[in-house]
Design an enzyme around this catalytic site. Structure first.
Site, PDB file in Angstrom:
ATOM      1  N   SER A 155       0.824  -1.204   0.000  1.00 51.36           N
ATOM      2  CA  SER A 155       0.000   0.000   0.000  1.00 51.36           C
ATOM      3  C   SER A 155       0.856   1.251   0.000  1.00 51.36           C
ATOM      4  O   SER A 155       1.966   1.264   0.558  1.00 51.36           O
ATOM      5  CB  SER A 155      -0.906   0.011   1.241  1.00 51.36           C
ATOM      6  N   TYR A 180      -2.425  -0.148   9.971  1.00 52.55           N
ATOM      7  CA  TYR A 180      -2.581  -0.723   8.628  1.00 52.55           C
ATOM      8  C   TYR A 180      -1.278  -0.590   7.845  1.00 52.55           C
ATOM      9  O   TYR A 180      -0.781  -1.564   7.259  1.00 52.55           O
ATOM     10  CB  TYR A 180      -3.719  -0.025   7.890  1.00 52.55           C
TER      11      TYR A 180
END
Length: 332
Positions: free
Chosen positions: A129, A154
């Site tokens: 990501s 995350y």
């Protein structure tokens, strides 16, 4: 080619499987169809795959974080490559639900690496990501930049996934490629993403929450451009002598940014949504949310040089396509 895809009912997984089947590949898809967002959308994506005329698709509902269940379900299934897209997504959700990220993104990722090792696959592609860059001052974000300061759990799990993958590629010589996705959007997208939330609210006449008073920039990347990049990566596993690796790597492990290389101000994105919906937004201006970053901006020179990746879709084209799909899906 026969390919195992995790996160098969997810946004990117669904689009990738459609593209792989369209070119004649056989796909085994895994998803646990959890309730992070409405499972009805995930079921609808799976139903949509039935319309692809070529290739083949076998779906297995299971949680890849359960290793014995994963191994048992895949017994008797052969595959040459793995595309590991399944994960617990969302920056803000990780603030309140950290254990979900450890289970899916750490335990689950390790299970997929073990599967890749035991099956000796030709290539294991996995989703990272743009969140790993945190609030990096170096813009655009280059894969050569150190990413040691994540600002959300995350992001920390995605950085850990890259490190685990580097280790497995080094120890077991299994080719691995990590993909740092930048704000993917388009038809069949996720309800927790800003574009979906803004479209829904504007069409209903509700206010939209605009964080940091709209002073943010995002490298919005249309789903078709993302899929073109993923397929190019699948077909070109890294080798020991490839130049594009994390700094100093001696393993068959590559990391690429996949973005549009064109950050857009949040306010302009909202302008395009308004025009596509044919209605103005009521903007509720709020401070920055914990875990958010000011800007994402992909330096895509590595994947351009190695694989010829060239995104072509601007938000002026992509957002109206999403809004048209949203209207059709919801009969609005």
């Amino acid at each position: 080619m026969k390919i195992l895809v995790t996160g098969a009912a997810g946004f990117i997984g669904h689009a990738l499987i459609r593209a792989l089947m369209a070119r004649g590949d056989r796909v085994i898809g895994i998803d646990n169809l959890n309730a992070y967002y409405d499972p009805a959308l995930k079921h609808a994506r799976l139903a949509d795959l039935a319309d692809v005329p070529s290739g083949s698709f076998d779906f297995l509902q299971l949680d890849f974080a359960d290793y014995p269940a994963l191994v048992a379900a895949l017994d008797g299934h052969d595959f040459a490559s793995i595309v590991h897209l399944g994960a617990q997504a969302g920056v803000r959700y990780s603030i309140d639900n950290p254990h979900a990220y450890v289970q899916s993104n750490l335990v689950g990722h390790l299970n997929v690496l073990e599967l890749a090792r035991s099956r000796r696959v030709d290539h294991c592609v996995y989703a990272s990501s743009s969140s790993v860059y945190g609030n990096s001052a170096a813009s655009p974000f280059s894969v050569d930049t150190r990413v040691d300061h994540p600002v959300s759990l995350y992001a920390a799990t995605k950085k850990a996934d890259e490190l685990m993958s580097e280790t497995y590629a080094h120890l077991y010589r299994v080719p691995m490629t990590g993909l740092r996705f930048f704000t993917v959007y388009g038809p069949w997208g996720r309800p927790d993403m800003a574009l979906w939330k803004f479209t829904k609210a504007i069409l209903q006449g509700d206010p939209i929450d605009v964080y940091n008073h709209g002073d943010m920039r995002r490298d919005f990347t249309y789903i078709d451009d993302i899929i073109a990049g993923v397929i190019a990566v699948i077909d070109h596993p890294p080798s020991d002598d490839d130049a594009r690796k994390p700094g100093g790597s001696i393993a068959p492990h590559a990391v690429y940014n996949i973005g549009n290389n064109q950050p857009e101000p949040l306010g302009r994105m909202i302008d395009v949504v308004e025009a596509s919906c044919g209605k103005p937004a009521v903007r509720n201006l709020l401070p920055m949310q914990p875990g958010d970053v000011y800007e994402t901006y992909a330096d895509i020179s590595a994947i351009q040089a190695d694989l010829g990746y060239a995104p072509t879709t601007s938000i002026d084209t992509g957002i109206p396509r999403f809004v048209d799909w949203y209207r059709a899906y919801h009969s609005v």
